[in-house]
Design a protein around this motif. Structure first.
Motif, PDB file in Angstrom:
ATOM      1  N   UNK A  53       3.291   7.122  -3.204  1.00  0.00           N
ATOM      2  CA  UNK A  53       2.972   6.466  -1.944  1.00  0.00           C
ATOM      3  C   UNK A  53       4.055   5.509  -1.517  1.00  0.00           C
ATOM      4  N   UNK A  54       4.980   5.986  -0.721  1.00  0.00           N
ATOM      5  CA  UNK A  54       6.119   5.174  -0.290  1.00  0.00           C
ATOM      6  C   UNK A  54       5.774   4.384   0.969  1.00  0.00           C
ATOM      7  N   UNK A  55       6.740   3.618   1.431  1.00  0.00           N
ATOM      8  CA  UNK A  55       6.690   2.917   2.720  1.00  0.00           C
ATOM      9  C   UNK A  55       5.555   1.899   2.803  1.00  0.00           C
ATOM     10  N   UNK A  56       5.102   1.389   1.654  1.00  0.00           N
ATOM     11  CA  UNK A  56       4.067   0.366   1.648  1.00  0.00           C
ATOM     12  C   UNK A  56       2.668   0.886   1.426  1.00  0.00           C
ATOM     13  N   UNK A  57       2.505   2.185   1.217  1.00  0.00           N
ATOM     14  CA  UNK A  57       1.193   2.715   0.854  1.00  0.00           C
ATOM     15  C   UNK A  57       0.843   2.274  -0.569  1.00  0.00           C
ATOM     16  N   UNK A  58      -0.451   2.080  -0.829  1.00  0.00           N
ATOM     17  CA  UNK A  58      -0.862   1.607  -2.146  1.00  0.00           C
ATOM     18  C   UNK A  58      -2.323   1.958  -2.383  1.00  0.00           C
ATOM     19  N   UNK A  59      -2.705   1.924  -3.648  1.00  0.00           N
ATOM     20  CA  UNK A  59      -4.097   2.118  -4.085  1.00  0.00           C
ATOM     21  C   UNK A  59      -4.638   3.482  -3.650  1.00  0.00           C
ATOM     22  N   UNK A  60      -3.812   4.504  -3.848  1.00  0.00           N
ATOM     23  CA  UNK A  60      -4.185   5.857  -3.420  1.00  0.00           C
ATOM     24  C   UNK A  60      -4.655   6.727  -4.577  1.00  0.00           C
ATOM     25  N   UNK A  61      -4.848   6.124  -5.762  1.00  0.00           N
ATOM     26  CA  UNK A  61      -5.158   6.900  -6.956  1.00  0.00           C
ATOM     27  C   UNK A  61      -6.642   7.262  -7.002  1.00  0.00           C
ATOM     28  N   UNK A  62      -6.943   8.185  -7.921  1.00  0.00           N
ATOM     29  CA  UNK A  62      -8.317   8.631  -8.095  1.00  0.00           C
ATOM     30  C   UNK A  62      -9.170   7.522  -8.712  1.00  0.00           C
TER      31      UNK A  62
END
Length: 689
Positions: A502-511
């Motif tokens: 998750x680039x560009x400031x994306x976060x907390x995208x995990x399962x």
């Protein structure tokens, strides 16, 4: 202070150093402290003074230094009359700093290793060993350094049943069942490794603490570990459960303002110090993720911390109070909650309370902007908390060197004068990645994160790439190709994880729960801030969390110069763009691509970097021992497969939201979105449930 000769030693690493041919068999147990001196030819080492710590320093030098040096080595403290007579520049080193240099001591020319205390001398001994192991010449050493941060601590999230929350290197190192009777030799080896990089504190148990940790049987076990660690300059701390007076003391409340509660903690502190005279203090997680705390009684964090601090103060102990708080009853942006609760309490904490703040405002993501609390509480001692264990960076199997992550936070400008984050700190804490695996941390390259944490806690200004080369030379030997290749692999490895997760400031995208693999589609968890959709807020028009004044206004928590820059997409660093802004998919980026095109390119770049690391590692097959080469090669293959999975699953989901085709020439995901959403991993390691 700086280690004066390190630049020259590292220049030597680059190269002209020999060492061709495969290394001896190595299972990774020796870490960066592999035996150096040939058997039967010890260096000339003498010791002035007789303490357990000075004896350890002498033994380490005898073990590691090669024979044949012109100058004998002498270990001493600054108070030794012969050292005093030499009139050396020992001022300003404090209790833990060291000086290593040629000097005339007692009428003969020697290489002196000295500090104001025996701990300083021990750190100096390890500095000389590191100098030699990274290509320096013992007789030419001129090393002078003192730690910039007073507290340099590992936090073990180890449970009393032997499991480790977010641990990926086997069971807990502490065998509570056989302690205090059996003191496993690994406890000594653990302490030795920590001393070699300047770590001076360890929290034995999980911040999600059990009250049992404070009972007499477990205090005896902690005391046994403290006895092992003490000569290595390491103090023991315990995570304390705030409700222990109820669970252990039979009280009806744990209200910090209740005299009976305060009395129970005073008696408990007295009990602890009778068995552990140099006990460091308590680490407390309160009113966070279901843990009890002072807010349960209408009190605030300062009330709770100060009550515990009063119990420890007569003994010289400290309370380290975590600022990782968020509540389901608070609708505020999760990224704002720690600042909102703690900033008003600046100046209200007791002198022996340190507030421990995560590097970012959410939760150890592959990249987060620095926490707005850094610099915002100038009257409160502060500890930066990092996660050495890779909960969100691929567990043990993904190669992700975290030196750049640590350094990125430490050197971030707070916007308050010329102050960077490191300038605001009294200490650093790292959530340990250590377990009972033979190689300690689940893989060879994970050892580098433990090492880098210690080195940066001692000196936050050390370049991460220099630390990588230094670690590689001590871990694999001084072969020029090995050091150049491994350090090159490490250099961009963390950025690669950011790219494919998750680039560009994306976060907390995990399962969910175990945090293994992608789950940007998750939206059905009980609390809004547990769901990835809460963080990315993607829709057909755009993506990102608006934290400007038009959104949650989290940017206002930063100092004015930083807040002004973050308030506009055009002045926000692109690596943090989607953390602070909800922007259109067709927004033009600095490279001329649209945001969608740029995001896709980041995913492909991350996967490509892992493929390149595999190729680089293959070139070292004949120069690395078979055990470590094979395990790393296998893990790199796993990482490439899982990076591709992250890339494909994420793109499949984003396309389902934005209804946009992939840019021309981009390979589509291998499966449809339904396939990725159907993947299940109920027994992934490190999951607290």
């Amino acid at each position: 202070m700086r280690v004066l000769a390190m630049a020259a030693a590292l220049a030597a690493l680059g190269f002209g150093l020999g060492g061709a041919g495969a290394a001896r068999a190595d299972d990774g147990y020796d870490l960066w402290l592999r035996p150096r001196a040939p058997a039967g030819t010890p260096a000339q080492v003498a010791r002035r003074g007789d303490t357990a710590t000075l004896r350890l320093a002498e033994a380490e030098l005898r073990r590691a230094l090669p024979a044949g040096a012109t100058l004998p080595v002498v270990v001493a403290t600054a108070a030794d009359p012969a050292v005093v007579a030499a009139r050396l520049p020992l001022t300003g080193l404090g209790d833990e700093g060291y000086l290593v240099r040629a000097a005339t001591i007692g009428g003969r020319r020697v290489m002196l290793v000295a500090g104001h205390t025996d701990r300083g001398a021990l750190y100096g001994a390890f500095a000389l060993i590191r100098h030699v192991a990274t290509g320096g010449v013992a007789d030419a050493a001129l090393l002078r350094s003192a730690p910039r941060l007073a507290l340099r601590m590992l936090d073990h999230w180890d449970n009393l049943d032997g499991t480790v929350e977010r641990g990926y290197a086997g069971q807990s190192l502490w065998d509570w069942w056989t302690l205090p009777d059996f003191r496993d030799p690994r406890y000594t080896d653990y302490a030795r490794a920590n001393a070699s990089i300047g770590i001076n504190g360890t929290v034995l148990n999980n911040v999600n603490a059990k009250a049992d940790s404070l009972t007499a049987p477990y205090l005896a076990k902690a005391a046994a570990l403290a006895d092992v660690f003490r000569p290595w300059g390491i103090r023991v701390y315990l995570s304390a459960r705030f409700s222990a007076p109820i669970e252990l003391g039979g009280l009806k409340t744990a209200d910090p303002r209740d005299p009976a509660v305060a009395g129970w903690w005073r008696a408990k502190a007295d009990e602890i110090y009778r068995s552990i005279p140099d006990f460091g203090g308590f680490l407390v997680k309160a009113n966070s993720e279901g843990q009890p705390g002072p807010r349960d009684y209408g009190a605030n964090h300062a009330d709770g911390a100060n009550m515990l601090a009063a119990a420890l103060r007569p003994h010289g102990g400290r309370v380290i109070w975590r600022a990782f708080v968020y509540a389901e009853t608070d609708p505020e942006d999760r990224a704002k909650q720690a600042y909102s609760e703690f900033r008003p309490l600046d100046g209200r904490f007791a002198a022996n309370v340190l507030v421990q703040v995560k590097n970012g405002a959410i939760d150890f993501q592959p990249r987060e902007p620095f926490h707005p609390l850094f610099g915002a509480m100038p009257r409160t001692p502060m500890v930066a908390e990092f996660q050495i264990t890779k909960e969100y960076l691929g567990f043990a199997t993904h190669l992700a060197y975290l030196g750049p992550l640590f350094a990125e936070t430490l050197r971030a400008q707070t916007g308050r004068g010329r102050q960077d984050v490191a300038d605001t700190l009294t200490g650093m804490a790292g959530v340990a990645n250590i377990g009972r695996d033979r190689d300690w941390s689940g893989s060879t390259f994970n050892q580098a994160n433990w090492y880098a944490f210690g080195r940066l806690a001692w000196d936050p200004d050390l370049p991460a790439d220099r630390i990588a080369r230094e670690w590689a030379a001590q871990t694999f030997g001084t072969d020029a190709q090995v050091i150049a290749t491994t350090s090159a692999m490490m250099a961009g490895s963390r950025e690669a994880v950011v790219d494919y997760t998750g680039a560009l400031g994306l976060a907390h995208l995990m399962a969910t729960g175990h945090h293994y693999g992608p789950g940007p589609w998750v939206r059905d968890l009980a609390r809004p801030e547990w769901n990835p959709v809460y963080y990315h807020r993607a829709d057909a028009a755009g993506i990102g969390f608006d934290r400007t004044a038009a959104g949650s206004d989290a940017v206002a928590q930063y100092a004015a110069p930083v807040a002004r820059a973050l308030a506009r997409p055009d002045t926000t660093p692109e690596r943090e763009l989607l953390w602070f802004h909800h922007v259109a998919w067709d927004r033009r980026m600095a490279d001329g691509r649209t945001l969608w095109e740029d995001l896709v390119a980041h995913y492909d770049r991350g996967v490509g970097y892992v493929a390149t690391m595999r190729t680089q590692w293959d070139t070292l097959r004949t120069k690395i021992d078979a055990d470590r080469w094979t395990k790393t090669a296998t893990y790199l293959a796993v990482q490439q497969r899982e990076a591709q999975w992250w890339r494909d699953a994420s793109l499949a989901y984003w396309m389902s939201v934005n209804h946009r085709p992939l840019p021309a020439g981009v390979v589509p995901p291998a499966h449809d979105l339904h396939w990725y959403r159907a993947q299940s991993f109920p027994h992934a390691p490190g999951n607290p449930k």
